[in-house]
Design an enzyme around this catalytic site. Structure first.
Site, PDB file in Angstrom:
ATOM      1  CG  HIS A   1      -3.178   3.555   1.833  1.00 51.17           C
ATOM      2  ND1 HIS A   1      -3.582   3.251   0.173  1.00 51.17           N
ATOM      3  CD2 HIS A   1      -3.388   2.657   2.458  1.00 51.17           C
ATOM      4  CE1 HIS A   1      -3.882   1.846   0.731  1.00 51.17           C
ATOM      5  NE2 HIS A   1      -3.570   1.282   1.839  1.00 51.17           N
TER       6      HIS A   1
ATOM      7  CG  ASN B   1      -6.503  -0.974   0.740  1.00 46.73           C
ATOM      8  OD1 ASN B   1      -5.995  -0.555  -0.378  1.00 46.73           O
ATOM      9  ND2 ASN B   1      -6.057  -1.155   1.718  1.00 46.73           N
TER      10      ASN B   1
ATOM     11  CB  CYS C   1      -0.949   0.144   1.243  1.00 47.85           C
ATOM     12  SG  CYS C   1      -2.068  -1.148   1.125  1.00 47.85           S
TER      13      CYS C   1
END
Ligand code: UT7
Length: 337
Positions: free
Chosen positions: A261, A291, A120
């Site tokens: 993020h 996500n 990520c």
């Protein structure tokens, strides 16, 4: 370690292009697949729907159109690109790299490329690598692409993970600009490999090769110790933002836009609060995208450009946390000068 830019050129982020699969997977559909509820997902994560790619399409199906759109927006020809870095954990193959598929797909005849594995935090890591190439004079134009087909590594029988992830891709063109113009002003990156087991795809490399037993255990899928990762993410995102701004002699007052993020709305909001940022200065699209791992930041940048919050000269703070464990932040002023 913190890093402030002192090179002969400044790395400028000049354009974004994105690509998303058409199919939307809603919370209502997930309610029919696992023991969950729209209420639980929205209140614990902020997610309402996610995009899902067809099972026979690898990341390059999104990365190639995202790269083309980015170059169109920038008014740059593929032959003018020196390098392509793709931040992903779900490239089409381990070999060849997705960067090489993109290089061929867009006809970037003069570009080299490689994939970068940093989960990520991959997009921030790829941007820091591109910045180093550009500052040092080793490249003038690099396409930094963040993308993932998370549906290829998610177990849609596991309610702990299947609600969290989506597919998507975004590309940002990074160009050499004048050292006193817009561009990347600093970044800070960290790792803690001791937490590697808390967010892992056990059978994804040489440590555990695919076998019938692997498939039976579902070890080809992402596994997460949710609460541990959640607590670390809240702590580390705030820490790295504070530390980078302090290194640069800045504070939250110098941030026009936080582009974090998108792992959980309950991670983003405390990060923004710690910086003293009002809601209009924080880009959140987790409700529509979930996500998307390497893609969250470029997709959020594209949304902020579209809604007018990201403009030439905007002072932007990027921050990410993810599997590794790895976290980082980047401070930049947007656009070409
Ligand atoms: O991008 C990379 C980094 N990733 C992250 O930053 C994600 C970090 N983690 C998180 O965002 C959160 O930990 C989750 C969203 C994954 C989970 O939220 P939570 O508030 O930490 O929930 P929890 O794990 O403490 O679970 C609470 C309860 C458990 O039930 P029991 O054991 O208390 O009876 C879970 O089994 O919620 C249950 N649960 C669910 N219930 C309904 C877990 N998933 C679900 C679900 N629907 N989908």
């Amino acid at each position: 370690m913190p890093h402030t830019v002192r090179g002969r050129a400044r790395a400028q982020c000049v354009a974004v292009g994105t690509a998303l699969p058409e199919r939307r997977l809603t919370n209502a559909e997930l309610e029919r697949m696992v023991e969950t509820s729209d209420d639980w997902i929205v209140s614990r994560t902020g997610i309402r729907e996610r995009r899902i790619a067809p099972p026979d399409q690898g990341l390059s199906h999104l990365a190639i159109p995202a790269a083309r759109r980015c170059l169109d927006h920038a008014g740059v020809q593929p032959a003018e690109i020196d390098g392509i870095i793709v931040a992903t954990i779900t490239g089409d193959y381990v070999m060849p790299s997705t960067a090489n598929l993109v290089q061929h797909g867009i006809g970037a005849a003069n570009a080299w490329g490689f994939d970068l594995l940093n989960a990520c935090n991959g997009f921030v890591a790829a941007l820091s690598a591109a910045t180093a190439y550009i500052e040092s004079g080793h490249a003038r134009r690099i396409l930094v692409i963040g993308g993932d087909i998370m549906s290829s590594v998610v177990d849609y029988r596991d309610r702990n993970t299947c609600i969290l992830f989506g597919d998507g891709c975004g590309a940002v063109l990074v160009e050499a600009g004048s050292p006193d113009g817009h561009g990347v002003l600093g970044f800070e990156m960290h790792s803690d490999g001791g937490g590697g087991g808390d967010l892992i795809i056990p059978s994804s490399g040489s440590a555990m090769v695919a076998s019938a037993a692997v498939l039976e255990r579902g070890d080809q899928f992402v596994k997460q110790n949710g609460i541990v990762v959640f607590q670390q993410a809240i702590r580390r995102m705030a820490e790295v933002c504070d530390s980078l701004l302090t290194t640069l002699g800045l504070s939250g007052a110098d941030v026009d836009l936080l582009v974090p993020h998108q792992a959980n709305r309950r991670i983003i909001e405390p990060t923004a609060k710690r910086l003293g940022l009002s809601a209009d200065k924080v880009v959140i699209n987790i409700d529509r995208m979930a996500n998307t791992t390497g893609a969250t930041i470029p997709l959020a940048l594209a949304d902020a450009l579209a809604d007018g919050r990201l403009k030439s000269g905007s002072r932007v703070l990027l921050a990410a946390f993810g599997g590794g464990l790895t976290w980082g932040a980047c401070y930049l002023t947007w656009g070409r000068t």
